[in-house]
Design an enzyme around this catalytic site. Structure first.
Site, PDB file in Angstrom:
ATOM      1  N   ASN A   6       0.862  -1.181   0.000  1.00 25.25           N
ATOM      2  CA  ASN A   6       0.000   0.000   0.000  1.00 25.25           C
ATOM      3  C   ASN A   6       0.900   1.233   0.000  1.00 25.25           C
ATOM      4  O   ASN A   6       1.484   1.575   1.015  1.00 25.25           O
ATOM      5  CB  ASN A   6      -0.900  -0.020   1.254  1.00 25.25           C
ATOM      6  CG  ASN A   6      -1.736   1.242   1.376  1.00 25.25           C
ATOM      7  OD1 ASN A   6      -1.856   2.006   0.419  1.00 25.25           O
ATOM      8  ND2 ASN A   6      -2.310   1.467   2.547  1.00 25.25           N
ATOM      9  N   TRP A   7       0.997   1.866  -1.150  1.00 23.44           N
ATOM     10  CA  TRP A   7       1.891   3.039  -1.277  1.00 23.44           C
ATOM     11  C   TRP A   7       1.281   4.310  -0.708  1.00 23.44           C
ATOM     12  O   TRP A   7       1.924   5.345  -0.681  1.00 23.44           O
ATOM     13  CB  TRP A   7       2.262   3.250  -2.753  1.00 23.44           C
ATOM     14  CG  TRP A   7       3.408   2.408  -3.205  1.00 23.44           C
ATOM     15  CD1 TRP A   7       3.961   1.366  -2.532  1.00 23.44           C
ATOM     16  CD2 TRP A   7       4.158   2.544  -4.424  1.00 23.44           C
ATOM     17  NE1 TRP A   7       5.012   0.835  -3.258  1.00 23.44           N
ATOM     18  CE2 TRP A   7       5.148   1.546  -4.420  1.00 23.44           C
ATOM     19  CE3 TRP A   7       4.083   3.406  -5.516  1.00 23.44           C
ATOM     20  CZ2 TRP A   7       6.062   1.386  -5.466  1.00 23.44           C
ATOM     21  CZ3 TRP A   7       4.984   3.248  -6.558  1.00 23.44           C
ATOM     22  CH2 TRP A   7       5.967   2.253  -6.534  1.00 23.44           C
ATOM     23  N   HIS A  95      -9.899   1.004   4.746  1.00 19.24           N
ATOM     24  CA  HIS A  95      -8.628   1.304   5.419  1.00 19.24           C
ATOM     25  C   HIS A  95      -8.889   2.294   6.555  1.00 19.24           C
ATOM     26  O   HIS A  95      -9.694   3.216   6.408  1.00 19.24           O
ATOM     27  CB  HIS A  95      -7.622   1.887   4.416  1.00 19.24           C
ATOM     28  CG  HIS A  95      -6.228   1.921   4.970  1.00 19.24           C
ATOM     29  ND1 HIS A  95      -5.827   2.872   5.873  1.00 19.24           N
ATOM     30  CD2 HIS A  95      -5.166   1.101   4.780  1.00 19.24           C
ATOM     31  CE1 HIS A  95      -4.559   2.640   6.202  1.00 19.24           C
ATOM     32  NE2 HIS A  95      -4.131   1.568   5.553  1.00 19.24           N
ATOM     33  N   GLU A  97      -7.339   4.769   7.639  1.00 22.53           N
ATOM     34  CA  GLU A  97      -7.132   6.188   7.332  1.00 22.53           C
ATOM     35  C   GLU A  97      -8.392   6.771   6.693  1.00 22.53           C
ATOM     36  O   GLU A  97      -8.682   7.961   6.844  1.00 22.53           O
ATOM     37  CB  GLU A  97      -5.903   6.352   6.417  1.00 22.53           C
ATOM     38  CG  GLU A  97      -4.609   6.205   7.212  1.00 22.53           C
ATOM     39  CD  GLU A  97      -3.413   5.726   6.403  1.00 22.53           C
ATOM     40  OE1 GLU A  97      -3.470   5.718   5.167  1.00 22.53           O
ATOM     41  OE2 GLU A  97      -2.417   5.338   7.034  1.00 22.53           O
ATOM     42  N   GLU A 164      -5.907  -4.915  10.517  1.00 21.08           N
ATOM     43  CA  GLU A 164      -4.928  -3.852  10.749  1.00 21.08           C
ATOM     44  C   GLU A 164      -5.315  -3.063  12.004  1.00 21.08           C
ATOM     45  O   GLU A 164      -6.148  -2.141  11.920  1.00 21.08           O
ATOM     46  CB  GLU A 164      -4.899  -2.891   9.556  1.00 21.08           C
ATOM     47  CG  GLU A 164      -4.527  -3.539   8.251  1.00 21.08           C
ATOM     48  CD  GLU A 164      -3.882  -2.531   7.296  1.00 21.08           C
ATOM     49  OE1 GLU A 164      -2.760  -2.789   6.884  1.00 21.08           O
ATOM     50  OE2 GLU A 164      -4.502  -1.503   7.003  1.00 21.08           O
ATOM     51  N   GLY A 170       1.765   2.459  10.973  1.00 21.58           N
ATOM     52  CA  GLY A 170       2.742   3.557  10.913  1.00 21.58           C
ATOM     53  C   GLY A 170       3.405   3.913  12.228  1.00 21.58           C
ATOM     54  O   GLY A 170       4.071   4.936  12.327  1.00 21.58           O
ATOM     55  N   GLY A 222       2.529  -1.057   4.387  1.00 19.24           N
ATOM     56  CA  GLY A 222       2.489   0.347   3.983  1.00 19.24           C
ATOM     57  C   GLY A 222       3.894   0.880   3.774  1.00 19.24           C
ATOM     58  O   GLY A 222       4.536   0.624   2.756  1.00 19.24           O
ATOM     59  N   GLY A 223       4.404   1.597   4.763  1.00 24.11           N
ATOM     60  CA  GLY A 223       5.693   2.290   4.671  1.00 24.11           C
ATOM     61  C   GLY A 223       6.798   1.454   4.041  1.00 24.11           C
ATOM     62  O   GLY A 223       7.463   1.906   3.097  1.00 24.11           O
TER      63      GLY A 223
HETATM   64  C1  PEP Z   1      -1.202   0.339   5.866  1.00 21.70           C
HETATM   65  O1  PEP Z   1      -1.237   1.488   5.476  1.00 21.70           O
HETATM   66  O2  PEP Z   1      -2.076  -0.460   5.515  1.00 21.70           O
HETATM   67  C2  PEP Z   1      -0.096  -0.090   6.713  1.00 21.70           C
HETATM   68  C3  PEP Z   1      -0.119  -1.280   7.219  1.00 21.70           C
HETATM   69  O3  PEP Z   1       0.904   0.837   6.931  1.00 21.70           O
HETATM   70  P1  PEP Z   1       2.309   0.585   7.680  1.00 21.70           P
HETATM   71  O4  PEP Z   1       2.877  -0.703   7.192  1.00 21.70           O
HETATM   72  O5  PEP Z   1       3.143   1.758   7.292  1.00 21.70           O
HETATM   73  O6  PEP Z   1       2.016   0.527   9.145  1.00 21.70           O
END
Ligand code: PEP
Length: 240
Positions: A6-7, A95, A97, A164, A170, A222-223
């Site tokens: 996930n960018w 998600h 966010e 998640e 993050g 993500g990151g």
């Molecule tokens: C995400 O955005 O779905 C995620 C898991 O981010 P990160 O790996 O950066 O915690």
């Protein structure tokens, strides 16, 4: 095992060069038959990325979609049919966010229904906040998100669940192994026969700990997925 990148809102055309390394690695990786890699870049990169990934086993997905599956006067929005048209095979829905920005379970349900109707596979995100974890209502929250998010969806075979925890996205924090095993198990009992992934701060260090939890079907990353070296490292270490 799924490895979903996930960018988020990162990346321009130049960042597409970085996926070459992943393509090259994946072609020769011994375990590649057991792996599904899906890149979810910003919508602006779906078309060029799917062109670059043509003739590879790597798929492209979107990070969200509008709830209506037909055209309409919704300035700034993109629906699932349009995403499919430019090469997306998957879409992330729910998600945290976006939930934090106001998406309700009801809206998420509509998005999932119509994305499936458009022929996309759905990566359905669920997870509790830190406050909910502290109140010990994680199961209640997950149960509600699953029940309402998948309400009246009979055919769930194209739905992948991504657990998640919001407090882990993050932050560098991941759940304790025994707790994560139990939560994944709880989700698998609620929604049988569906893959359940973990997402939240997955990186090349904590993958050693995560890979020992044997009921996880993959990771939403993500990151760390924006750096091809880290992304490759995570995949390699899952099998070493
Ligand atoms: C995400 O955005 O779905 C995620 C898991 O981010 P990160 O790996 O950066 O915690």
């Amino acid at each position: 095992m799924y490895f979903i990148a996930n960018w988020k809102m990162f990346g321009g055309l130049n960042s597409l060069n970085s996926i070459h390394k992943v393509v090259k690695f994946f072609k020769t990786f011994k375990k590649n038959k057991f792996i599904k890699i899906i890149y979810c870049p910003p919508s602006t990169l779906i078309r060029p990325m799917s062109k670059k990934l043509k003739n590879t086993n790597i798929d492209v997905g979107a990070q969200n979609c509008h709830e209506q599956d037909t055209y309409g006067a919704f300035t700034g929005s993109i629906n699932s049919m349009m995403l499919k048209n430019v090469g997306a095979k998957y879409v992330i829905i729910g998600h945290s966010e976006n939930r934090q920005a106001g998406e309700t379970n009801k809206l998420i349900n509509l998005k999932i229904k119509n994305a499936l109707k458009s022929g996309l596979k759905v990566i359905f995100c669920i997870g509790e906040t830190l406050q909910e974890k502290r109140k010990k209502i994680t199961k209640k929250i997950l149960n509600k998100q699953i029940k309402l998010g998948l309400n009246k969806i009979k055919n769930k075979k194209n739905v992948i669940i991504a657990y998640e925890p919001v407090w882990s996205i993050g932050t560098g924090l991941i759940p304790k192994s025994n707790e994560l095993f139990k939560t994944i198990d709880f989700i698998k009992k609620k929604i049988k026969n569906n893959k359940v992934l973990y997402g939240g701060s997955v990186n090349p260090k904590n993958i050693y700990e995560l890979k020992l939890i044997n009921n996880i079907d993959g990771y939403l990353i993500g990151g760390a997925s924006q750096d091809p070296k880290k992304f490759i490292d995570i995949i390699k270490k899952t099998y070493n």
